[in-house]
Design a protein around this motif. Structure first.
Motif, PDB file in Angstrom:
ATOM      1  N   PRO A  45       2.224  -9.706   8.526  1.00 39.51           N
ATOM      2  CA  PRO A  45       1.746 -11.060   8.868  1.00 39.51           C
ATOM      3  C   PRO A  45       0.291 -11.098   9.521  1.00 39.51           C
ATOM      4  O   PRO A  45      -0.371 -12.903   8.772  1.00 39.51           O
ATOM      5  CB  PRO A  45       2.808 -11.509  10.163  1.00 39.51           C
ATOM      6  CG  PRO A  45       3.439 -10.215  10.065  1.00 39.51           C
ATOM      7  CD  PRO A  45       2.919  -9.176   9.775  1.00 39.51           C
ATOM      8  N   PHE A  46      -0.350 -10.395   9.535  1.00 40.58           N
ATOM      9  CA  PHE A  46      -1.921 -10.137   9.944  1.00 40.58           C
ATOM     10  C   PHE A  46      -2.036  -8.649   9.877  1.00 40.58           C
ATOM     11  O   PHE A  46      -1.635  -7.559   9.348  1.00 40.58           O
ATOM     12  CB  PHE A  46      -2.055 -10.490  11.484  1.00 40.58           C
ATOM     13  CG  PHE A  46      -1.002  -9.632  12.133  1.00 40.58           C
ATOM     14  CD1 PHE A  46      -1.384  -8.135  13.019  1.00 40.58           C
ATOM     15  CD2 PHE A  46       0.428 -10.537  12.787  1.00 40.58           C
ATOM     16  CE1 PHE A  46      -0.008  -7.590  13.564  1.00 40.58           C
ATOM     17  CE2 PHE A  46       1.295  -9.243  13.541  1.00 40.58           C
ATOM     18  CZ  PHE A  46       0.735  -7.937  13.338  1.00 40.58           C
ATOM     19  N   GLN A  48      -3.001  -4.784  10.481  1.00 40.59           N
ATOM     20  CA  GLN A  48      -2.552  -3.702  11.490  1.00 40.59           C
ATOM     21  C   GLN A  48      -2.974  -2.533  11.155  1.00 40.59           C
ATOM     22  O   GLN A  48      -4.175  -2.417  10.992  1.00 40.59           O
ATOM     23  CB  GLN A  48      -1.304  -3.945  10.831  1.00 40.59           C
ATOM     24  CG  GLN A  48       0.061  -5.286  11.336  1.00 40.59           C
ATOM     25  CD  GLN A  48       1.901  -4.760  10.770  1.00 40.59           C
ATOM     26  OE1 GLN A  48       1.613  -3.545  10.112  1.00 40.59           O
ATOM     27  NE2 GLN A  48       2.138  -5.232  11.487  1.00 40.59           N
ATOM     28  N   ARG A 127      -3.906  -1.901   8.277  1.00 39.75           N
ATOM     29  CA  ARG A 127      -2.991  -2.504   6.589  1.00 39.75           C
ATOM     30  C   ARG A 127      -3.786  -3.756   6.420  1.00 39.75           C
ATOM     31  O   ARG A 127      -3.237  -4.851   7.558  1.00 39.75           O
ATOM     32  CB  ARG A 127      -1.589  -2.086   7.589  1.00 39.75           C
ATOM     33  CG  ARG A 127      -1.097  -1.015   7.808  1.00 39.75           C
ATOM     34  CD  ARG A 127       1.045  -1.068   8.274  1.00 39.75           C
ATOM     35  NE  ARG A 127       1.192   0.241   8.122  1.00 39.75           N
ATOM     36  CZ  ARG A 127       1.452   0.127   9.903  1.00 39.75           C
ATOM     37  NH1 ARG A 127       1.828  -1.177  10.065  1.00 39.75           N
ATOM     38  NH2 ARG A 127       2.355   1.474  10.260  1.00 39.75           N
ATOM     39  N   GLU A 131      -0.045  -6.495   2.341  1.00 42.10           N
ATOM     40  CA  GLU A 131      -0.354  -5.435   1.366  1.00 42.10           C
ATOM     41  C   GLU A 131       1.040  -5.616   1.490  1.00 42.10           C
ATOM     42  O   GLU A 131       1.076  -5.043   0.003  1.00 42.10           O
ATOM     43  CB  GLU A 131      -1.077  -4.645   2.697  1.00 42.10           C
ATOM     44  CG  GLU A 131      -1.208  -3.427   2.307  1.00 42.10           C
ATOM     45  CD  GLU A 131      -1.373  -2.179   3.278  1.00 42.10           C
ATOM     46  OE1 GLU A 131      -2.621  -2.486   3.343  1.00 42.10           O
ATOM     47  OE2 GLU A 131      -0.524  -1.455   3.250  1.00 42.10           O
ATOM     48  N   GLN A 132       2.522  -5.391   1.497  1.00 34.57           N
ATOM     49  CA  GLN A 132       3.538  -5.064   1.414  1.00 34.57           C
ATOM     50  C   GLN A 132       3.920  -6.329   0.731  1.00 34.57           C
ATOM     51  O   GLN A 132       4.589  -5.942  -0.246  1.00 34.57           O
ATOM     52  CB  GLN A 132       4.465  -4.687   2.870  1.00 34.57           C
ATOM     53  CG  GLN A 132       5.418  -4.329   1.955  1.00 34.57           C
ATOM     54  CD  GLN A 132       6.848  -3.363   3.498  1.00 34.57           C
ATOM     55  OE1 GLN A 132       8.163  -3.738   3.297  1.00 34.57           O
ATOM     56  NE2 GLN A 132       5.807  -4.154   4.128  1.00 34.57           N
TER      57      GLN A 132
ATOM     58  N   LEU B 186       7.517 -17.070  14.177  1.00 33.58           N
ATOM     59  CA  LEU B 186       6.450 -15.357  14.674  1.00 33.58           C
ATOM     60  C   LEU B 186       5.181 -16.130  15.038  1.00 33.58           C
ATOM     61  O   LEU B 186       4.095 -16.091  14.546  1.00 33.58           O
ATOM     62  CB  LEU B 186       6.464 -14.950  12.966  1.00 33.58           C
ATOM     63  CG  LEU B 186       5.950 -13.479  13.555  1.00 33.58           C
ATOM     64  CD1 LEU B 186       7.233 -12.639  13.876  1.00 33.58           C
ATOM     65  CD2 LEU B 186       5.709 -13.016  11.322  1.00 33.58           C
ATOM     66  N   GLY B 189       0.373 -12.446  15.543  1.00 33.11           N
ATOM     67  CA  GLY B 189       0.154  -9.971  16.780  1.00 33.11           C
ATOM     68  C   GLY B 189       2.000 -10.166  16.151  1.00 33.11           C
ATOM     69  O   GLY B 189       1.856  -8.784  16.702  1.00 33.11           O
ATOM     70  N   LYS B 190       3.028 -10.851  16.198  1.00 34.38           N
ATOM     71  CA  LYS B 190       4.200 -10.276  16.041  1.00 34.38           C
ATOM     72  C   LYS B 190       4.836 -10.063  15.308  1.00 34.38           C
ATOM     73  O   LYS B 190       3.719 -10.368  13.815  1.00 34.38           O
ATOM     74  CB  LYS B 190       5.346 -11.163  16.869  1.00 34.38           C
ATOM     75  CG  LYS B 190       4.426 -11.731  18.372  1.00 34.38           C
ATOM     76  CD  LYS B 190       4.686 -10.448  19.644  1.00 34.38           C
ATOM     77  CE  LYS B 190       4.618 -11.251  20.617  1.00 34.38           C
ATOM     78  NZ  LYS B 190       4.627 -10.779  22.105  1.00 34.38           N
ATOM     79  N   ILE B 191       6.067  -9.313  15.187  1.00 34.41           N
ATOM     80  CA  ILE B 191       6.410  -9.182  13.817  1.00 34.41           C
ATOM     81  C   ILE B 191       8.646  -9.101  13.715  1.00 34.41           C
ATOM     82  O   ILE B 191       8.487  -9.120  14.984  1.00 34.41           O
ATOM     83  CB  ILE B 191       6.122  -7.471  13.144  1.00 34.41           C
ATOM     84  CG1 ILE B 191       6.455  -6.728  13.661  1.00 34.41           C
ATOM     85  CG2 ILE B 191       4.770  -7.622  12.201  1.00 34.41           C
ATOM     86  CD1 ILE B 191       6.762  -5.095  13.168  1.00 34.41           C
ATOM     87  N   SER B 357       5.302   2.312   6.326  1.00 34.04           N
ATOM     88  CA  SER B 357       5.983   0.780   6.808  1.00 34.04           C
ATOM     89  C   SER B 357       6.271   0.066   5.728  1.00 34.04           C
ATOM     90  O   SER B 357       6.983  -1.019   6.124  1.00 34.04           O
ATOM     91  CB  SER B 357       4.014   0.212   7.268  1.00 34.04           C
ATOM     92  OG  SER B 357       3.647   0.184   5.657  1.00 34.04           O
ATOM     93  N   MET B 358       6.767   1.032   4.729  1.00 29.77           N
ATOM     94  CA  MET B 358       7.105  -0.466   3.680  1.00 29.77           C
ATOM     95  C   MET B 358       8.191  -0.164   2.860  1.00 29.77           C
ATOM     96  O   MET B 358       9.209   0.596   3.075  1.00 29.77           O
ATOM     97  CB  MET B 358       6.238   0.055   2.012  1.00 29.77           C
ATOM     98  CG  MET B 358       4.866  -0.562   2.580  1.00 29.77           C
ATOM     99  SD  MET B 358       3.716  -0.580   0.665  1.00 29.77           S
ATOM    100  CE  MET B 358       2.272  -1.034   1.349  1.00 29.77           C
ATOM    101  N   ASN B 360      10.270  -2.471   1.326  1.00 28.87           N
ATOM    102  CA  ASN B 360      11.012  -2.986  -0.342  1.00 28.87           C
ATOM    103  C   ASN B 360      10.321  -1.559  -0.955  1.00 28.87           C
ATOM    104  O   ASN B 360      11.894  -1.637  -1.779  1.00 28.87           O
ATOM    105  CB  ASN B 360       9.577  -3.440  -0.953  1.00 28.87           C
ATOM    106  CG  ASN B 360       8.137  -3.391  -0.569  1.00 28.87           C
ATOM    107  OD1 ASN B 360       8.063  -2.424  -0.123  1.00 28.87           O
ATOM    108  ND2 ASN B 360       6.858  -4.161  -1.501  1.00 28.87           N
TER     109      ASN B 360
END
Lengths: 390, 390
Positions: A45-46, A48, A127, A131-132, B186, B189-191, B357-358, B360
């Motif tokens: 979302p930002f 990282q 990241r 990107e994902q 959200l 800065g959070k996920i 991190s991915m 998908n």
């Protein structure tokens, strides 16, 4: 009597998708998605950090003042000057104008400053936002199987509910005056009823966990009456026994009397010949042979793909394996044989005890080996097709 | 940092069998038997007809008077004379001195007599008492996997309860101040927290259906306190995140402070390097990396065999497949790689998006391809080993 290939085609054609439903993502394992899903957010979302290290504006300089810390979960509007860095951790927000993160292993750190020993290329270890997956991009197309990874991915996008194909409600109707419930004393001439627990367990292997079992006496009136209610309430009905040509096999008559359309009856195979497949509206009816090994064989060959199809799967059949045959097989029956077999990484062995009444062989088998009806023999060493089970 | 092969050996050595318990056969799917079972009865319990037809004393004669009927479940003390037959059905009791059953298709039947058109050999179409298994014979050796067929076989012998290895009780502890529950807004800065539902689903694929999820703040005190209670109550503890070298990764310290013995920390692999494995009494602790793809990879490689081992399985690892590689791979890391891949009947393709991190990519993969640490490259067309998942 029809061929196995014809029977399979009729089952596939007549097992339509179930209606859809909304369910929580955390309960969606093994369901098939019935909608195309779009991402509600950018992921990440930002921007990282991909490392534990220091964020800075890339330059020729090797020395930076550490002015702040960005831990995962933090967010600040800090703006760096070109000689400044921020202590940063994996997954943490990268300050607005920082463009590079150096891993901590490549840095000599003092109390308030760092010396970068191995300068990373610009833009390293960051990241990028989206990107994902970017907001509004497709997450999954319809008909995707919901796996553990898919559940994780949906959750990380904040998606909590999805539309899937329902699982069918399944009933098992057991016929047979000779049957006694396990745990009771066995009177002479009787046997223990085992098909219902066996079929319940087989259904569990494809995610059907709540199956209702009904029992009925071997007579037309009772069977007709029991079926009436069951056909209204369930999506798939499995009937055990009562479907061969014996005078006491009332099941077929009871089905027809209840308006079930016959789609086929009897298949050119061994074991499992005396099976009836029919439908009433969207409810599918499989009247399986009473012999346990025949019943379980036909579960894997016909009921399994029907239920997978109703649940929306694209690959509805058991997967196929090819192995080298350890012993020759002759097939003078003109029927398709499904033989209990044990395969390893390269070969397959046919087990002793293939009689349709025998379950012990099935219990130690790990596959069904297919001998097509038009094949009279298979030689030792020949490659054969088998269906892994268990 | 240890090698993958060493880590696997340590996991296997330290994951001891769970205690045993008695459970109903109908709930035993997927458990491993912890006792050798002996049959309480002969199966069949009496001489049974294998066909719908007529039972008689084999002779040169073709004509017989039909004096009675034996339906499945019946039992009578009738004794035949040599010119007499009994109408009989599949599974029914064969009268004492009858020795042969002729199938009804081979008979011309009048009201009270039959003419046998095709005489079967003596003893045909009769299943002898104890033919499948005799009383006191071994049903299954200890360590047998309970499959649908095994459940059916146990039920047909009247066995209703068996001793199996318990399934481990599993807890998941999630760390990370950056994590927000899916469904909530959200903040910057959070996920979203996704590892707990992902791991819960992965556990379901191996029959662990009730997993308790705990969450804790990223500080040593809270983590220590949370772990204290969890370590007492569960057999396997999965911890998500907090195990890399960042200043805010308290998990390892909290584990050691709680008396967990470190068995290894960090593995020479990618993804999934920062993992801690330890034990306290019989409780196993896996502190998995916070990155979702690393976490799920290490679940399949280490947690999966540990749980299978505790449940008493002999084959504890994911099965291996060999496929032909569609594209070359280089491995300059000196680490074992686990790459998300898609295989078909003959070949395998490495998917784009291997970052830890991915998720998908993981969601559309059907396998993990293994590149050993000492292999610097694999050529297109080479045979490679992969682990099927999903």
């Amino acid at each position: 009597m029809i061929k196995v290939s014809e029977a399979l085609a009729i089952v596939a054609e007549n097992s339509s998708n179930m209606p859809v439903q909304r369910i929580p993502v955390r309960k969606a394992l093994g369901y098939i998605l019935a909608e195309t899903l779009y991402s509600p957010i950018d992921m990440p979302p930002f921007r990282q950090s991909a490392m534990d290290g220091y964020a800075f504006i890339h330059s020729e300089k090797h020395q930076y003042d550490v002015i702040s810390t960005s831990q995962a979960g933090d967010h600040s509007n800090i703006k760096l000057n070109e000689n400044e860095a921020v202590r940063i951790f994996t997954g943490a927000f990268v300050p607005k104008n920082a463009d590079t993160v150096v891993m901590q292993e490549h840095v000599l750190a003092n109390k308030d400053s760092i010396l970068i020993a191995a300068m990373p290329p610009q833009f390293s270890n960051i990241r990028n936002k989206g990107e994902q997956i970017a907001k509004e991009e497709v997450v999954f197309e319809a008909n995707t199987l919901i796996t553990p990874a898919a559940i994780g991915f949906l959750a990380c996008l904040g998606i909590t509910e999805i539309t899937v194909y329902k699982k069918p409600k399944v009933a098992i109707l057991v016929t047979g005056n000779e049957l006694v419930k396990p745990g009771k004393k066995l009177p002479k001439g009787k046997i223990y009823e085992s098909n219902s627990v066996m079929l319940e367990a087989a259904l569990q292997t494809i995610g059907i966990n709540k199956t209702k079992v009904y029992k009925v006496k071997d007579n037309l009136k009772a069977t007709k009456k029991a079926l009436k209610g069951i056909l209204e309430k369930y999506d798939v009905v499995l009937i055990s026994g009562g479907i061969s040509v014996g005078d006491y096999d009332f099941v077929k008559d009871a089905l027809l009397a209840n308006g079930v359309e016959e789609l086929f009856y009897k298949i050119n195979q061994k074991p499992g010949k005396p099976m009836f497949f029919g439908s009433k509206k969207d409810t599918l009816v499989f009247a399986l042979p009473g012999n346990p090994a025949s019943s379980l064989t036909n579960f894997y060959i016909y009921v399994y793909p029907a239920i997978k199809n109703r649940m929306g799967f694209s690959d509805i059949h058991l997967p196929k394996l090819v192995r080298k045959l350890n012993d020759p097989i002759t097939n003078t029956t003109g029927k398709t044989l499904f033989l209990k077999a044990l395969y390893d990484e390269t070969n397959v062995t046919i087990l002793d005890g293939q009689a349709s009444s025998m379950l012990n062989t099935f219990a130690i088998a790990n596959s069904l080996l297919i001998v097509p009806d038009d094949v009279e023999g298979l030689k030792k060493g020949q490659l054969v097709t088998l269906l892994p089970i268990n």
